[in-house]
Write an enzyme that holds these catalytic residues in place. Structure first.
Site, PDB file in Angstrom:
ATOM      1  N   HIS A   1      14.476  45.610  13.118  1.00 21.61           N
ATOM      2  CA  HIS A   1      15.703  45.589  12.304  1.00 21.61           C
ATOM      3  C   HIS A   1      16.091  47.012  11.908  1.00 21.61           C
ATOM      4  O   HIS A   1      17.254  47.401  11.980  1.00 21.61           O
ATOM      5  CB  HIS A   1      15.503  44.763  11.032  1.00 21.61           C
ATOM      6  CG  HIS A   1      15.670  43.291  11.236  1.00 21.61           C
ATOM      7  ND1 HIS A   1      16.902  42.722  11.437  1.00 21.61           N
ATOM      8  CD2 HIS A   1      14.771  42.283  11.266  1.00 21.61           C
ATOM      9  CE1 HIS A   1      16.755  41.407  11.583  1.00 21.61           C
ATOM     10  NE2 HIS A   1      15.467  41.116  11.488  1.00 21.61           N
TER      11      HIS A   1
ATOM     12  N   ARG B   1       3.917  34.221  26.179  1.00 23.75           N
ATOM     13  CA  ARG B   1       3.326  34.069  24.841  1.00 23.75           C
ATOM     14  C   ARG B   1       2.381  32.871  24.770  1.00 23.75           C
ATOM     15  O   ARG B   1       1.365  32.907  24.084  1.00 23.75           O
ATOM     16  CB  ARG B   1       4.439  33.913  23.813  1.00 23.75           C
ATOM     17  CG  ARG B   1       5.263  35.172  23.695  1.00 23.75           C
ATOM     18  CD  ARG B   1       6.416  34.948  22.746  1.00 23.75           C
ATOM     19  NE  ARG B   1       6.870  36.232  22.246  1.00 23.75           N
ATOM     20  CZ  ARG B   1       7.452  36.424  21.076  1.00 23.75           C
ATOM     21  NH1 ARG B   1       7.691  35.416  20.274  1.00 23.75           N
ATOM     22  NH2 ARG B   1       7.810  37.616  20.692  1.00 23.75           N
TER      23      ARG B   1
ATOM     24  N   ILE C   1       6.929  31.131   2.673  1.00 23.38           N
ATOM     25  CA  ILE C   1       5.816  32.095   2.690  1.00 23.38           C
ATOM     26  C   ILE C   1       6.376  33.488   2.918  1.00 23.38           C
ATOM     27  O   ILE C   1       7.098  33.719   3.890  1.00 23.38           O
ATOM     28  CB  ILE C   1       4.829  31.746   3.836  1.00 23.38           C
ATOM     29  CG1 ILE C   1       4.101  30.434   3.548  1.00 23.38           C
ATOM     30  CG2 ILE C   1       3.839  32.886   4.090  1.00 23.38           C
ATOM     31  CD1 ILE C   1       3.137  30.477   2.386  1.00 23.38           C
TER      32      ILE C   1
ATOM     33  N   CYS D   1       4.440  39.714 -11.590  1.00 19.88           N
ATOM     34  CA  CYS D   1       3.242  40.555 -11.513  1.00 19.88           C
ATOM     35  C   CYS D   1       2.210  40.159 -12.566  1.00 19.88           C
ATOM     36  O   CYS D   1       1.014  40.201 -12.327  1.00 19.88           O
ATOM     37  CB  CYS D   1       3.607  42.026 -11.680  1.00 19.88           C
ATOM     38  SG  CYS D   1       4.334  42.757 -10.207  1.00 19.88           S
TER      39      CYS D   1
ATOM     40  N   THR E   1      10.330  43.638  11.426  1.00 19.51           N
ATOM     41  CA  THR E   1      11.059  44.434  10.438  1.00 19.51           C
ATOM     42  C   THR E   1      11.427  45.812  11.003  1.00 19.51           C
ATOM     43  O   THR E   1      12.522  46.321  10.785  1.00 19.51           O
ATOM     44  CB  THR E   1      10.177  44.619   9.181  1.00 19.51           C
ATOM     45  OG1 THR E   1       9.869  43.335   8.669  1.00 19.51           O
ATOM     46  CG2 THR E   1      10.864  45.435   8.115  1.00 19.51           C
TER      47      THR E   1
END
Ligand code: ZN
Ligand code: ZN
Length: 344
Positions: free
Chosen positions: A43, A201, A289, A100, A40
């Site tokens: 970005h 990796r 997810i 919520c 993120t």
């Protein structure tokens, strides 16, 4: 305080002096000890279309994954006091919407994300709503605390449904993919395969896990190997973490009949799929997810944290002044989790 700021819609960041924020009612001020860089943040660094799509704030203090010490509490804060060590849950729920109120705060209808919609943690101090501060044992090393948040995504993704005794494939060996393989192994998956096109990796994944079988996404015939290793049945569980179109398509090819596909990586475009053969006839289950269940994933993460060598997933640590270098290291893909050591 020093803070890493995004002030324009152009590529780049600035390290600047800004006033220390003041915690309002229901918020705490945290002295940031360690923060971790996430996709993120890349970005936001580049200011891609994604930033406009999610309505990212600008100017903005970057960063959302962190661990630090509470130094001041706002009015009405009951559960925390100065001196507490906390990690941040980065999904800031409204507390009032349908989601919520039905136990799904992490997909709140009016959700804000730390370091995207509110000022984040690549700074010496950060403000956090009390509800998003997860108290850690005082002895937790701050850099481990800083990776609890991505660890929680892996915990949420893997444990979303049965895993014990099941053959499992993880596609994508970035830090979250490696953690997914590690959690699947620790939770008793019968076989765990991890595939990625980067040798670095795959080697890192081997050092973090015990019996995970790594496959090179380009050199190995992943579908043939997993087909034969699962007795021709295909995988019981496939976790797609790469976010690539080919990764998503491979995930559905690899899943066996009655299998589950759990999608964690974010493809940047639409993905064509053969739904008839890959989902309907297989009676496949598909899960999306995002983030962590609040706070089931955190409680579970705490139970798995001693079983997984989180320290090894952290391959680089930089001081705050070298944030540009830290970001370049993440962009190189020759890294696991990259942590910024902010204050002692
Ligand atoms: Zn993140
Ligand atoms: Zn809400």
């Amino acid at each position: 305080m020093r803070a890493v700021l995004k002030t324009t819609r152009d590529k780049g960041i600035e390290l600047r002096d800004v006033p220390i924020p003041k915690p309002q009612a229901g918020e705490v001020l945290v002295k940031v000890k360690a923060a971790a860089i996430c996709g993120t943040d890349l970005h936001l660094y580049e200011w891609t279309d994604w930033c406009e799509n999610v309505g990212a704030k600008n100017p903005l203090v970057l960063g959302h994954e962190f661990c630090g010490e509470v130094v001041e509490v706002g009015e009405q804060v009951k559960s925390l006091k100065p001196g507490d060590l906390v990690a941040a849950e980065t999904h800031i729920p409204c507390g009032h919407c349908n989601m919520c109120r039905t136990g799904k705060q992490h997909i709140c209808q009016d959700m804000k994300i730390l370091g995207v919609h509110t000022d984040g943690c690549f700074a010496e101090f950060a403000v956090l709503p009390e509800v998003c501060a997860w108290k850690l044992p005082a002895a937790t090393p701050p850099k481990i605390g800083a990776v609890y948040e991505p660890f929680g995504i892996a915990v949420h993704g893997v444990l979303k449904d049965h895993i014990a005794g099941l053959s499992t494939v993880v596609i994508g060996a970035g830090p979250i993919g490696i953690l997914c393989a590690a959690v699947a192994e620790a939770a008793g998956a019968s076989q765990v395969f991890l595939t990625d096109p980067h040798d670095y990796r795959l080697e890192l994944a081997k050092s973090v896990t015990q019996n995970v079988k790594t496959l090179h996404a380009k050199r190995d015939d992943v579908i043939a190997v997993i087909g034969s290793e699962t007795g021709g049945q295909g995988a019981d569980v496939v976790l797609e973490v790469s976010g690539s179109v080919s990764g998503v398509r491979t995930a559905f090819d690899l899943a066996g009949k009655g299998g589950r596909v759990t999608l964690i990586g974010l493809p940047s475009q639409e993905v064509p799929l053969d739904l008839v053969n890959n989902v309907i006839y297989k009676e496949a289950r598909i899960y999306g997810i995002t983030g962590r269940e609040m706070f089931q994933s955190w409680y579970l993460a705490e139970r798995f944290v001693d079983k997984i060598d989180l320290e090894r997933v952290i391959t680089h640590v930089f001081p705050l002044e070298e944030v540009e270098q830290a970001i370049a290291t993440v962009q190189s893909r020759m890294a696991g989790k990259v942590v910024i050591q902010v204050q002692d």
